[in-house]
Design a protein around this motif. Structure first.
Motif, PDB file in Angstrom:
ATOM      1  N   GLU A  78      -0.921   2.569   0.946  1.00  0.00           N
ATOM      2  CA  GLU A  78      -1.779   2.693  -0.238  1.00  0.00           C
ATOM      3  C   GLU A  78      -1.760   4.120  -0.781  1.00  0.00           C
ATOM      4  O   GLU A  78      -1.686   4.332  -2.002  1.00  0.00           O
ATOM      5  N   GLU A  79      -1.836   5.104   0.114  1.00  0.00           N
ATOM      6  CA  GLU A  79      -1.815   6.493  -0.338  1.00  0.00           C
ATOM      7  C   GLU A  79      -0.439   6.866  -0.905  1.00  0.00           C
ATOM      8  O   GLU A  79      -0.349   7.631  -1.867  1.00  0.00           O
ATOM      9  N   GLU A 102       1.556   4.840  -2.484  1.00  0.00           N
ATOM     10  CA  GLU A 102       1.574   4.264  -3.827  1.00  0.00           C
ATOM     11  C   GLU A 102       0.713   5.079  -4.794  1.00  0.00           C
ATOM     12  O   GLU A 102       1.088   5.274  -5.963  1.00  0.00           O
ATOM     13  N   ARG A 103      -0.426   5.578  -4.321  1.00  0.00           N
ATOM     14  CA  ARG A 103      -1.277   6.425  -5.166  1.00  0.00           C
ATOM     15  C   ARG A 103      -0.561   7.699  -5.576  1.00  0.00           C
ATOM     16  O   ARG A 103      -0.778   8.218  -6.679  1.00  0.00           O
ATOM     17  N   ASN A 104       0.287   8.224  -4.683  1.00  0.00           N
ATOM     18  CA  ASN A 104       1.038   9.423  -5.041  1.00  0.00           C
ATOM     19  C   ASN A 104       1.838   9.212  -6.313  1.00  0.00           C
ATOM     20  O   ASN A 104       1.913  10.099  -7.175  1.00  0.00           O
ATOM     21  N   GLU A 114      -0.930   8.348  -9.326  1.00  0.00           N
ATOM     22  CA  GLU A 114      -1.979   9.299  -9.714  1.00  0.00           C
ATOM     23  C   GLU A 114      -1.633  10.758  -9.467  1.00  0.00           C
ATOM     24  O   GLU A 114      -2.280  11.641 -10.048  1.00  0.00           O
ATOM     25  N   ARG A 115      -0.659  11.057  -8.600  1.00  0.00           N
ATOM     26  CA  ARG A 115      -0.479  12.445  -8.152  1.00  0.00           C
ATOM     27  C   ARG A 115       0.872  13.040  -8.543  1.00  0.00           C
ATOM     28  O   ARG A 115       1.260  14.076  -8.017  1.00  0.00           O
ATOM     29  N   ARG A 129      -0.655  15.159  -1.821  1.00  0.00           N
ATOM     30  CA  ARG A 129       0.249  14.019  -1.623  1.00  0.00           C
ATOM     31  C   ARG A 129       0.593  13.840  -0.144  1.00  0.00           C
ATOM     32  O   ARG A 129       0.458  12.749   0.411  1.00  0.00           O
TER      33      ARG A 129
END
Length: 400
Positions: A18-19, A21-23, A26-27, A376
């Protein structure tokens, strides 16, 4: 899983996915890989995004990149293999193996000091010749001739690229092989790691282009950045800028053995290298050597180069928690208290944590802000430790 992210992830580590994918969402991630093993079993192996933003070429399963200072750990492992065999002695003077180094205030330098970033040549005062980083013999002569910036052993200052030549030349002199060849024979080969310190002829992996970080309005200005930009004679400016035109995307540079910053790999390659250390199976070094090489060997409240508190094992970074400092989100790398490894410029990282059998790595193409980790990479590390049942990193390292 998003269309950008590929590979496999054990359900236990869903938060890592999940993190990751968030990178991308969103990042500002462009292309990256993350991998981890526990107890020798690979449980996360993910990659995604693009390897070349100009062409849109995808980051593939086999894509690799320059991993910058993560290479220092690979170089240090080579030294520890020789120490383990009794061929290199930590407390011996460097002059025992490399007599030409012992001059210009460096006469009392020991092998331990070199691994600790205490050997007092973090930068070169005079300009490096064009493409000088690609010429091993030239750089070794520069290491020999450079006057010490301080009395060796009295303080430590991160040897940003020079570490690869100081420690790497010890490996070469003791083993009779170049650093890159020794690493290939003794580390990459036995572990199956796709990791090179200098690409051999005929090896042409799928390379991701490294994208430099573009400063943003409101970015914190660290003491390091202030001197880097403000004083061309400083250790900070010279260690970073006096590089003979070396660039991460230079194909000629990819062939050079730059043991402080030029290694080529991805997250899977680094995890393969670290897994035997994480499980302490004795295949790379003995169990006693592993115990010694993971211990803090030097620490300071103000590193002479990075100008922040740092903690090192012999050639490896330990957990560094500088969250109390201005711009702390880019000046920390928080891992387990027993973990050891190394970050790379822009936010790459690889490490082993023998306490829980974890080997972890994250690599990417879009460099981020700061000296150590950014959100990230740190978010992925945090998610991995939470999945393993660690409760807090408030003490300065992840603890159960």
């Amino acid at each position: 899983m998003s269309d950008q992210v590929h590979g496999h992830c054990d359900p236990k580590f869903a938060e890592v996915r999940e993190e990751f994918e968030r990178n991308f969402a969103e990042r500002g991630e462009q292309g990256a890989s993350v991998c981890l093993s526990v107890g020798g079993e690979t449980l996360v192996d993910l990659w995604g995004g693009v390897a070349d933003v100009k062409t849109g070429d995808a980051w593939r399963e086999d894509t690799v990149s320059i991993v910058f200072s993560c290479t220092k750990a690979a170089t240090a492992i080579c030294a520890h293999i020789l120490i383990d065999r009794g061929e290199l002695e930590l407390q011996a003077p460097v002059s025992k193996y490399w007599p030409e180094f012992a001059k210009a205030g460096k006469e009392k330098t020991t092998v331990q000091m070199m691994l600790n970033h205490e050997s007092a040549i973090p930068a070169l005062r005079e300009p490096v010749k064009e493409k000088g980083f690609l010429d091993w013999d030239y750089m070794i002569k520069r290491m020999e001739d450079e006057p010490a910036w301080w009395e060796p052993g009295t303080r430590n200052g991160y040897h940003m690229v020079n570490f690869g030549w100081t420690v790497g030349e010890l490996v070469r002199r003791v083993s009779g092989k170049s650093l890159g060849q020794f690493f290939a024979d003794e580390v990459a080969g036995p572990t199956g790691a796709k990791f090179w310190i200098g690409l051999p002829d005929g090896v042409d992996p799928h390379m991701a282009d490294i994208l430099p970080y573009i400063p943003q309005k409101g970015d914190p200005v660290s003491d390091f950045a202030g001197l880097l930009m403000g004083d061309p004679t400083s250790i900070q400016a010279l260690s970073f800028m006096n590089n003979g035109g070396w660039g991460a995307n230079d194909k000629d540079a990819h062939k050079a053995e730059i043991g402080g910053a030029g290694g080529i790999s991805n997250a899977r390659g680094q995890v393969a290298m670290y897994t035997p250390l994480a499980v302490n199976d004795g295949s790379l070094v003995s169990k006693d050597r592993l115990s010694a090489m993971s211990m803090v060997s030097t620490a300071t409240q103000r590193d002479a180069t990075l100008l922040v508190p740092t903690r090192f094992a012999s050639g490896f970074m330990k957990s560094m928690d500088n969250r109390a400092l201005p711009g702390a989100q880019a000046q920390s790398a928080i891992i387990g208290k027993e973990a050891f490894g190394h970050v790379g410029a822009g936010g790459h990282i690889g490490f082993a944590d023998p306490e829980c059998g974890l080997a972890f790595s994250y690599t990417m193409s879009q460099m981020g802000l700061g000296l150590l980790m950014n959100d990230r990479g740190q978010s992925l590390i945090d998610a991995a430790y939470r999945a393993l049942g660690y409760r807090s990193n408030a003490p300065g390292a992840w603890v159960r």
